[in-house]
Scaffold this active site. Structure first.
Site, PDB file in Angstrom:
ATOM      1  N   ARG A   1      41.256  20.495  60.599  1.00  0.00           N
ATOM      2  CA  ARG A   1      40.436  20.954  59.464  1.00  0.00           C
ATOM      3  C   ARG A   1      39.395  22.010  59.867  1.00  0.00           C
ATOM      4  NH1 ARG A   1      38.964  19.117  54.591  1.00  0.00           N
ATOM      5  NH2 ARG A   1      40.003  17.127  54.838  1.00  0.00           N
TER       6      ARG A   1
ATOM      7  N   LEU B   1      36.808  21.681  51.123  1.00  0.00           N
ATOM      8  CA  LEU B   1      36.341  22.794  51.939  1.00  0.00           C
ATOM      9  C   LEU B   1      35.546  22.250  53.120  1.00  0.00           C
ATOM     10  CD1 LEU B   1      35.007  25.625  49.608  1.00  0.00           C
ATOM     11  CD2 LEU B   1      37.163  25.511  50.870  1.00  0.00           C
TER      12      LEU B   1
ATOM     13  N   ASP C   1      33.553  16.586  44.595  1.00  0.00           N
ATOM     14  CA  ASP C   1      33.367  16.831  43.157  1.00  0.00           C
ATOM     15  C   ASP C   1      32.027  16.271  42.667  1.00  0.00           C
ATOM     16  OD1 ASP C   1      35.877  18.060  42.978  1.00  0.00           O
ATOM     17  OD2 ASP C   1      36.877  16.147  42.750  1.00  0.00           O
TER      18      ASP C   1
ATOM     19  N   ASP D   1      29.470  21.421  46.524  1.00  0.00           N
ATOM     20  CA  ASP D   1      28.562  21.134  47.633  1.00  0.00           C
ATOM     21  C   ASP D   1      29.339  20.312  48.657  1.00  0.00           C
ATOM     22  OD1 ASP D   1      28.678  18.561  46.622  1.00  0.00           O
ATOM     23  OD2 ASP D   1      26.605  18.532  45.885  1.00  0.00           O
TER      24      ASP D   1
ATOM     25  N   ASN E   1      34.176  25.050  41.253  1.00  0.00           N
ATOM     26  CA  ASN E   1      35.462  24.335  41.253  1.00  0.00           C
ATOM     27  C   ASN E   1      35.774  23.865  39.836  1.00  0.00           C
ATOM     28  OD1 ASN E   1      37.749  22.876  42.181  1.00  0.00           O
ATOM     29  ND2 ASN E   1      36.537  20.999  42.341  1.00  0.00           N
ATOM     30  N   THR E   2      37.032  23.962  39.452  1.00  0.00           N
ATOM     31  CA  THR E   2      37.444  23.376  38.182  1.00  0.00           C
ATOM     32  C   THR E   2      38.167  22.063  38.459  1.00  0.00           C
ATOM     33  OG1 THR E   2      38.839  23.647  36.233  1.00  0.00           O
ATOM     34  CG2 THR E   2      39.464  24.924  38.159  1.00  0.00           C
ATOM     35  N   HIS E   3      37.849  21.062  37.620  1.00  0.00           N
ATOM     36  CA  HIS E   3      38.365  19.709  37.876  1.00  0.00           C
ATOM     37  C   HIS E   3      38.873  19.096  36.570  1.00  0.00           C
ATOM     38  CE1 HIS E   3      38.778  15.931  40.001  1.00  0.00           C
ATOM     39  NE2 HIS E   3      38.219  15.339  38.968  1.00  0.00           N
TER      40      HIS E   3
ATOM     41  N   GLY F   1      29.741  17.180  48.887  1.00  0.00           N
ATOM     42  CA  GLY F   1      30.356  15.957  48.374  1.00  0.00           C
ATOM     43  C   GLY F   1      31.737  16.229  47.810  1.00  0.00           C
TER      44      GLY F   1
ATOM     45  N   SER G   1      35.934  19.724  33.759  1.00  0.00           N
ATOM     46  CA  SER G   1      34.597  20.099  34.237  1.00  0.00           C
ATOM     47  C   SER G   1      34.684  21.305  35.155  1.00  0.00           C
ATOM     48  CB  SER G   1      33.966  18.956  35.051  1.00  0.00           C
ATOM     49  OG  SER G   1      33.965  17.741  34.331  1.00  0.00           O
TER      50      SER G   1
END
Ligand code: GAR
Length: 197
Positions: A64, A92, A144, A140, A106-108, A142, A135
């Site tokens: 990663r 990320l 989502d 950040d 981000n789109t969720h 975390g 949403s």
């Protein structure tokens, strides 16, 4: 004109909608590149719009950090004003978040903080809720968990499966995403101090 790099993993239908929006003269955003963690189907949309693409292949969790360094390098080549995660199915790495935050969104496919993570649609169905949503958030460290920029409810209908529900959520995501990116460009949304929608 705000510049954006969009990152995807899959079919890129939301990316396509953003490319279409950005091809209209008065939309104040230019998509400078589209990246993916694999040879994603959606990269073809970028190619159709003449937008450069790059792939930083995901090589497993133990790699990663190296993947993150390579991704960071690509992002720095394009040096966009914002990074848009539009179906990137990898977290990320902290180095990427640290470099670009809060200019990463981000789109969720759920009404966060409900159903975060990789299976937002499946988890909503499994929970038996009658409504879920879409949403757009700031990314950040975390999962989502960043500030919410826009969200809307979507009903769960009797007989829905993951595919039908997801296909009903995606058009809502598209609308929210196109609008949020535009409002970032016009200064209506301040990513450093977002107001709750
Ligand atoms: C979208 O629904 C997006 O919100 C979701 O992947 C889909 C991509 O669709 N992302 C996540 O679930 C991230 N946790 P698309 O490739 O057709 O645009």
């Amino acid at each position: 004109m705000l510049s954006a790099v969009v990152l995807i993993s899959g079919t890129g239908s939301n990316l396509r909608a953003l490319l279409e929006a950005a091809s209209v003269a008065d939309y104040p955003v230019r998509i400078v590149a589209v990246g993916a963690d694999r040879e994603a189907e959606g990269l073809a949309h970028a190619e159709a719009f003449g937008v450069p693409t790059f792939v930083v292949p995901w090589r497993g969790k133990e790699e990663r950090a190296a993947w993150g360094d390579e991704l960071l390098h690509q992002l720095e080549v394009w040096n966009p004003d914002i990074v848009v995660l539009s179906g990137l199915m990898k977290l990320l790495p902290p180095a990427v978040v640290a470099r670009f935050s809060p200019r990463i969104i981000n789109t969720h496919p759920a009404y966060l903080p409900e159903f975060p993570g990789a299976h937002g649609v499946r988890d909503a169905l499994a929970a038996g809720v009658t409504q879920t949503g879409a949403s757009v958030i700031v990314v950040d460290d975390g999962v989502d968990a960043g500030p919410i920029l826009a969200q809307r409810r979507v009903p769960v209908l009797p007989g829905d499966d993951e595919a039908t529900l997801h296909e009903r959520i995606k058009p809502v995501e598209r609308e929210l995403l196109i609008d949020v990116v535009r409002r970032i460009a016009t200064g209506e949304i301040d990513l450093a101090a977002p107001a709750h929608p």
